[in-house]
Each structure stands twice: as structure tokens, then as C-alpha cells.
Design a protein around this motif. Structure first.
Motif, PDB file in Angstrom:
ATOM      1  N   VAL A 102       0.868  -1.177   0.000  1.00 25.42           N
ATOM      2  CA  VAL A 102       0.000   0.000   0.000  1.00 25.42           C
ATOM      3  C   VAL A 102       0.903   1.225   0.000  1.00 25.42           C
ATOM      4  O   VAL A 102       1.714   1.431   0.910  1.00 25.42           O
ATOM      5  CB  VAL A 102      -0.931   0.012   1.230  1.00 25.42           C
ATOM      6  N   VAL A 103       0.794   2.029  -1.055  1.00 29.14           N
ATOM      7  CA  VAL A 103       1.660   3.197  -1.197  1.00 29.14           C
ATOM      8  C   VAL A 103       0.806   4.436  -1.390  1.00 29.14           C
ATOM      9  O   VAL A 103      -0.407   4.354  -1.609  1.00 29.14           O
ATOM     10  CB  VAL A 103       2.620   3.021  -2.401  1.00 29.14           C
ATOM     11  N   GLY A 104       1.459   5.586  -1.320  1.00 25.60           N
ATOM     12  CA  GLY A 104       0.751   6.846  -1.510  1.00 25.60           C
ATOM     13  C   GLY A 104       1.452   7.950  -0.767  1.00 25.60           C
ATOM     14  O   GLY A 104       2.329   7.701   0.075  1.00 25.60           O
ATOM     15  N   PRO A 105       1.080   9.180  -1.022  1.00 24.75           N
ATOM     16  CA  PRO A 105       1.720  10.311  -0.356  1.00 24.75           C
ATOM     17  C   PRO A 105       1.360  10.361   1.123  1.00 24.75           C
ATOM     18  O   PRO A 105       0.418   9.706   1.584  1.00 24.75           O
ATOM     19  CB  PRO A 105       1.154  11.522  -1.099  1.00 24.75           C
ATOM     20  N   SER A 106       2.117  11.149   1.879  1.00 24.46           N
ATOM     21  CA  SER A 106       1.830  11.334   3.301  1.00 24.46           C
ATOM     22  C   SER A 106       0.429  11.913   3.462  1.00 24.46           C
ATOM     23  O   SER A 106       0.014  12.795   2.711  1.00 24.46           O
ATOM     24  CB  SER A 106       2.857  12.280   3.930  1.00 24.46           C
ATOM     25  N   THR A 158      -0.125 -14.032   4.453  1.00 20.15           N
ATOM     26  CA  THR A 158      -0.572 -12.774   3.868  1.00 20.15           C
ATOM     27  C   THR A 158       0.270 -11.641   4.457  1.00 20.15           C
ATOM     28  O   THR A 158       0.396 -11.530   5.678  1.00 20.15           O
ATOM     29  CB  THR A 158      -2.058 -12.534   4.196  1.00 20.15           C
ATOM     30  N   VAL A 159       0.858 -10.831   3.577  1.00 22.30           N
ATOM     31  CA  VAL A 159       1.697  -9.720   4.020  1.00 22.30           C
ATOM     32  C   VAL A 159       1.174  -8.444   3.378  1.00 22.30           C
ATOM     33  O   VAL A 159       1.065  -8.342   2.153  1.00 22.30           O
ATOM     34  CB  VAL A 159       3.179  -9.937   3.647  1.00 22.30           C
ATOM     35  N   ILE A 160       0.822  -7.475   4.226  1.00 18.96           N
ATOM     36  CA  ILE A 160       0.367  -6.162   3.766  1.00 18.96           C
ATOM     37  C   ILE A 160       1.417  -5.151   4.218  1.00 18.96           C
ATOM     38  O   ILE A 160       1.600  -4.939   5.416  1.00 18.96           O
ATOM     39  CB  ILE A 160      -1.011  -5.807   4.341  1.00 18.96           C
ATOM     40  N   ALA A 161       2.119  -4.561   3.270  1.00 15.89           N
ATOM     41  CA  ALA A 161       3.223  -3.659   3.585  1.00 15.89           C
ATOM     42  C   ALA A 161       2.824  -2.221   3.264  1.00 15.89           C
ATOM     43  O   ALA A 161       2.489  -1.904   2.117  1.00 15.89           O
ATOM     44  CB  ALA A 161       4.472  -4.052   2.810  1.00 15.89           C
ATOM     45  N   ILE A 162       2.823  -1.370   4.292  1.00 16.04           N
ATOM     46  CA  ILE A 162       2.612   0.064   4.097  1.00 16.04           C
ATOM     47  C   ILE A 162       4.004   0.669   3.933  1.00 16.04           C
ATOM     48  O   ILE A 162       4.818   0.607   4.855  1.00 16.04           O
ATOM     49  CB  ILE A 162       1.904   0.703   5.303  1.00 16.04           C
ATOM     50  N   ALA A 163       4.310   1.238   2.756  1.00 12.78           N
ATOM     51  CA  ALA A 163       5.694   1.603   2.499  1.00 12.78           C
ATOM     52  C   ALA A 163       5.808   2.888   1.707  1.00 12.78           C
ATOM     53  O   ALA A 163       4.929   3.257   0.924  1.00 12.78           O
ATOM     54  CB  ALA A 163       6.392   0.469   1.747  1.00 12.78           C
ATOM     55  N   HIS A 164       6.940   3.567   1.938  1.00 13.45           N
ATOM     56  CA  HIS A 164       7.344   4.703   1.110  1.00 13.45           C
ATOM     57  C   HIS A 164       8.414   4.273   0.118  1.00 13.45           C
ATOM     58  O   HIS A 164       8.533   4.852  -0.951  1.00 13.45           O
ATOM     59  CB  HIS A 164       7.873   5.850   1.982  1.00 13.45           C
ATOM     60  N   VAL A 213      -0.175  -3.949  -5.911  1.00 13.38           N
ATOM     61  CA  VAL A 213       0.084  -2.642  -5.322  1.00 13.38           C
ATOM     62  C   VAL A 213      -1.238  -1.879  -5.245  1.00 13.38           C
ATOM     63  O   VAL A 213      -2.001  -1.864  -6.216  1.00 13.38           O
ATOM     64  CB  VAL A 213       1.104  -1.838  -6.157  1.00 13.38           C
ATOM     65  N   ALA A 214      -1.483  -1.271  -4.070  1.00 12.45           N
ATOM     66  CA  ALA A 214      -2.669  -0.426  -3.891  1.00 12.45           C
ATOM     67  C   ALA A 214      -2.189   0.998  -3.635  1.00 12.45           C
ATOM     68  O   ALA A 214      -1.402   1.239  -2.717  1.00 12.45           O
ATOM     69  CB  ALA A 214      -3.511  -0.922  -2.718  1.00 12.45           C
TER      70      ALA A 214
END
Length: 581
Positions: free
Chosen positions: A373-377, A528-534, A545-546
Motif C-alpha cells: 500500500v503506497v501513496g503520499p503522506s 498474507t503480508v500487507i506492507a505500508i511503504a514509502h 500494489v494499492a
């Protein structure tokens, strides 16, 4: 985030809890009652024998009779002393055992609290309940309860003795205590609420001081000093206000006690003198009744002295027992999920007092999938991770695992289902082994070593005592990166169905982070791995990718699909690589 205090138990719940504690050690409690009753009974003999001495002397008895009665007074006084000491010993042991049960129950309930409840309550409330409030309950059980029990039995027996001498004198004694009775009722009607308010104010101040100390650098960096000082002054003022209120209540109660010592004795002497003149009572009986009521001063002092402590402790017990209201009630088993599929449907979420952070998010995470899961701050990534881990519950929509809402899962079952790993980490006092066994108490040393190797914690093998090396001030002091690797090793040992990584490798340097992420990917294969990343290399390696923006799920697909699409993710990818669109 606005804090929501933990619940406080109502009086019926506190009474039921006290009854359970008594039943758990009923033998000691019964012995304490019996010994206190015997001690109180022994204390009644002295004044009665002194009255006999007076009557015998008036009747012309010789020295031998007086000596025998005097010796009996000494014997019964010694018996009262021994019985009282024995009763207090039994009472203190009962109190310590009961306090141990309260502490154990508090820890069990605290660990069983839903994560969202702990987050909303803040550290100050929970910490104050586990320290100050539990200590106050311990003082009441160890000291106040036995003292009050002894004093209550003594007062009851004293009045019984006076009534046995003459019912009219007994009524005089009760009439003299009418003012004290009124003062006590006035005090009790107000005391519980006042002490609960004082405890809440102390908890709020403790939380404010703790968060200010922890965020001292942030306070200085952003010039928040004056604001925090103003908040601290307001919290201190509230503590002072609540403290002054309880002091005022005591200032009304205790002066009435001083009057109650004298009025009953004066009333008995006046009425007893009249009865003596009529020949209805002997001088010895009047003296004995006056001595009994004068003897009442000590138990009344004890009762009033500890009444304030018992009210304070009762409020503390209500706060300690209040944790039960935040834990799932036994007998209402949580549903079991049918599988590991995670569904996010129409989710909206806003922090208290704010606008929606998530707006209509729909997402399906398949078992065994690696989702980045990606996206701006400010896009809502961290908030989504908290919902996926069951730390928060959506205000609208649902987040389910195996068809069961995460909010409905038992906390222990939730921890086996989903584990959230963030940038925040904690190293517990103890050895490396102790820190790892928290996640898997039955794990063997080779499993612990393998978990450390899986996250690239090569430094652990170089420690002088290996897994038995103490961590903290008295041993090895792990830096932020090593502490985070310990946290990740605990995830490996916990072996959950789903792992949510919210910038979990942010404290590591890029090369170590890349190595750790690859090692984790190998270890967690099939999970299952959900990674919140920059860092977008995490997205490159993921199955899907979300992309989130402004609280919405804007794009979802494989890395190659989203790059080919030429949308927001493609622009983010080119920007991360330093390319120009």
C-alpha cells in the motif's frame, strides 16, 4: 487522538468482585473475623470487672477479692493484646494474598484489552490504575480492612455491653452519636464521586507528563513549549481542585468525631446519676457504662481515620475492576473466522473531532498475497493498517477476516490472526531470549536463533552471552535498528496468518532494510503480508500494489500493470527513480 477513559465499575460490580476475593480465601477471612470477635470480647471484660471492684469495695470486700479481680483484668487485657496481634497477622496475610490476586487479574485483563481500547485510553489512565490504584487497594486490604473490622466489632460489643447494663444508658449512647451519624452519611454521599474525580485528574496529569517527556524533542522543535506548559498548568489546577474537594469533605467529617467522643459519656453520666439516685443502678454499673463509652473513642477514631482511606481505596478498586467492563465477557465466545481472506467494504473512518481520513475504501486481500500500500503522506495508509490489524474499527463499512469482523474477534485470537508491526518498537528488560519468548513461550533456542537470522540480526550471534545476554542498562543496549529487528523476529516466531508492516523497516539503513525485507518475504512465504511503504522497491516485489490518495483507494494492480497504465502510481514510480514524466 482524543482519549477515552477506561470504564469504572459500578458499586454492585465492586461488591461482587469483593465477594469473589473473600470466597477465594474464605478460611483466612473466617479466622480473621473470629479472632477479631474474641479480641473485642476480651476487651469488654476490663470495664465490667472494674465496676465489680467498685461495688465490692462499697460492699466491704477485702483486699483478696480486689486482687483477684485486678488479676483478672490483667489477664483479659493480655488476652486482648495477643488475640489482636494474631488477628492482625491473619488479616495482613489475607490482604497480601488478595492483593496478589488483584494484581494478577489486572495484568490478565490489561493484556486482554482490545488494542483500540488501549490506544484510546492513553498510557496515563492504564498506568495509574496498575500502580497508584492497585497500591491503594493493597493498603486497604493489608491495613485498613483489618483495623476497621476490629474497630467495628469493638464498637458493636461496647454498645451491646452498655445495653446489657441498662437499655436507657444504651439509648443515651446512641443518641450522643446522632451528630456523627449525620456527618458520616453526608460524607459518604459525596465521597465516592469526589475520589473518582481525583483519580481521573491524577491519571490525566500522569498521561500529560508522560507524553510531554516522551515527545520533548518534538515540543522543542515545533515551539510547543508554551502550549504544553499551559496544558500542564490546567491539569495541575484540576488535580488541585479535586484534591481540595476531598480535603473539604474530611474537614467536615473529623470535627464531628471529636464531639462524638464526649457527648455519649456526658449523657450516660447524667442519666446514670439520676438512676443511681433512684436506686435502679449501682455506682459500679454507672462507672462501667461510662468507661465502655469512653472506650468507644478508640474504635470510633479508627473507623473515621480509615473511612477516608476506604473511600479512596473503594474508588481505586472501582477503577481497577473497571477493566473488566472493557474486556469481552466470558460466556460470550467470539466467532471463529472461516479462512484468512480479508475484506474491506465501504470503510469510512475519522479520528475523534476530525474529518474522514478514509472515504469509502473497498479492498480484498487474498490469503498468501503480498500487498503493498503506497501513496503520499496523509493518504490514510497508516489508518488503513490500523483497521486491517483490528486496532481501530471503522465508523461505517466493515473489515473482516474469514467473514468475521476484526472488531468482534477475541484479542488473543486477533493476535494469532493479524499482527501489526510499526516503526514503534519496545525492548523489554531481560535477556534476548526473554524478549523473543514473549511471542512464542515454548520456542526452542534453535527456533529463536533462526528467527533472528531471518531478519538479519547477525549482531545477536556476536553478543558475549548469546541469547542469555541482558538487554538494557545492565547489559547490551540495542540501537533503534537492532530493537526493530527484535520486533520483527518476534513476528517470525508468532507466525500469524497475516502480517501488516507499517514502515516496519524504517529504522534500518536502506541496504539492511532491503536485506531484511527479502529475508522476511522468504520466511513469511505463504502468509498474507500487507506492507505500508514509502520505499517503492517494496511495491515492485509485491504481488499487487494499492495506491491511496486523500483517503481513497485510487489504483490497484501489479507493479507492471500500474506502470503501464501511466496513472498516479506510474508518476510516483518515475519520481522515485528521479525520472521526469
Amino acid at each position: 487522538m482524543t482519549e477515552r477513559p477506561l470504564p469504572v465499575a459500578e458499586r454492585p460490580a465492586v461488591r461482587r468482585a469483593a465477594a469473589r476475593l473473600i470466597r477465594a480465601d474464605r478460611g483466612a477471612f473466617t479466622a480473621m473475623l473470629l479472632l477479631n470477635a474474641l479480641a473485642a470480647a476480651a476487651g469488654l471484660v476490663g470495664p465490667w470487672l472494674l465496676g465489680r471492684v467498685i461495688d465490692e469495695v462499697r460492699a466491704g470486700a477485702g483486699p483478696d477479692t480486689v486482687d483477684r479481680l485486678a488479676l483478672a483484668i490483667v489477664v483479659f487485657a493480655l488476652a486482648q493484646l495477643l488475640l489482636t496481634r494474631w488477628a492482625r497477622l491473619v488479616g495482613h496475610r489475607f490482604g497480601e494474598r488478595t492483593l496478589a490476586r488483584i494484581r494478577e487479574g489486572f495484568v490478565e485483563r490489561a493484556l486482554a484489552l482490545p488494542p483500540a481500547t488501549v490506544e484510546r485510553a492513553g498510557t496515563g489512565d492504564l498506568t495509574t490504575r496498575g500502580t497508584t490504584d492497585v497500591a491503594a487497594v493493597g493498603t486497604a486490604l493489608r491495613d485498613a480492612a483489618p483495623e476497621v473490622l476490629i474497630a467495628a466489632l469493638q464498637a458493636l460489643f461496647v454498645f451491646g455491653a452498655v445495653f446489657a447494663i441498662d437499655p436507657l444508658l444504651g439509648l443515651c449512647g446512641l443518641t450522643g452519636l446522632a451528630g456523627l451519624s449525620f456527618a458520616v452519611r453526608w460524607y459518604l454521599r459525596r465521597a465516592r464521586a469526589a475520589y473518582l474525580a481525583e483519580g481521573a485528574a491524577n491519571a490525566a496529569l500522569a498521561d500529560l507528563l508522560a507524553t510531554t517527556a516522551q515527545g520533548a524533542r518534538t515540543v522543542e522543535a515545533f515551539g510547543l513549549r508554551e502550549g504544553r506548559l499551559a496544558a500542564s498548568r490546567a491539569a495541575i489546577a484540576e488535580c488541585r481542585r479535586t484534591r481540595v474537594r476531598t480535603l473539604f469533605l474530611r474537614s467536615v467529617l473529623f470535627p464531628s468525631l471529636d464531639v462524638s467522643h464526649t457527648v455519649p459519656v456526658v449523657a450516660v453520666l447524667l442519666v446514670g446519676g439520676a438512676l443511681l439516685d433512684d436506686g435502679r443502678l449501682t455506682l459500679g454499673a454507672v462507672v462501667a457504662a461510662a468507661l465502655y463509652l469512653r472506650q468507644l473513642a478508640q474504635p470510633l477514631d479508627t473507623l473515621m481515620m480509615w473511612l477516608e482511606q476506604l473511600q479512596s481505596s473503594g474508588a481505586s478498586f472501582a477503577r481497577v475492576e473497571g477493566l473488566a467492563g472493557a474486556v469481552r465477557a466470558p460466556g460470550h465466545p467470539a466467532p471463529e473466522p472461516a479462512g484468512d481472506r480479508i475484506e474491506v467494504s465501504g470503510v469510512h473512518y475519522a479520528y475523534p473531532g476530525g474529518d474522514d481520513v478514509l472515504r469509502g475504501v473497498d479492498l480484498t486481500v487474498r490469503p498468501g498475497e503480498r500487498l503493498a500500500v503506497v501513496g503520499p503522506s496523509g493518504a490514510g495508509k497508516t489508518t488503513l493498517s490500523r483497521l486491517l490489524a483490528g486496532v481501530e474499527a471503522p465508523h461505517a463499512g466493515s473489515v473482516t477476516a474469514g467473514g468475521v469482523a476484526l472488531a468482534d474477534l477475541d484479542p488473543e485470537r486477533l493476535r494469532r490472526q493479524v499482527v501489526l508491526v510499526t516503526q514503534e518498537h519496545h525492548v523489554f528488560l531481560g535477556t534476548v531470549r526473554d524478549n523473543l519468548l514473549l511471542a512464542a513461550p515454548s520456542a526452542a533456542d534453535d527456533e529463536l536463533t533462526a528467527a533472528l537470522a531471518a531478519v538479519g540480526a547477525d549482531w545477536a550471534g556476536e553478543l558475549p552471552r548469546g541469547l542469555d545476554t541482558p538487554l538494557g542498562p545492565e547489559g547490551h543496549r540495542p540501537d533503534a535498528a537492532q530493537a526493530q529487528q527484535l520486533a520483527l523476529a518476534r513476528v517470525v516466531l508468532a507466525d500469524p496468518h497475516t502480517v501488516v508492516l507499517d514502515e516496519a523497516t524504517a529504522m534500518l539503513d536502506p541496504r539492511t532494510a532491503r536485506h531484511t525485507e527479502r529475508a522476511l518475504a522468504a520466511v513469511l512465504r505463504g502468509r498474507t503480508v500487507i506492507a505500508i511503504a514509502h520505499r517503492l522497491h517494496t511495491a515492485h516485489d509485491a504481488d499487487r500494489v494499492a495506491l491511496m490518495a486523500e483517503g481513497r483507494l485510487m489504483e490497484i494492480g501489479t507493479h507492471d500493470e500500474l506502470v503501464s497504465l501511466g496513472g498516479a502510481y506510474a508518476a510516483l514510480w518515475r519520481s522515485w527513480h528521479g525520472d521526469r514524466p
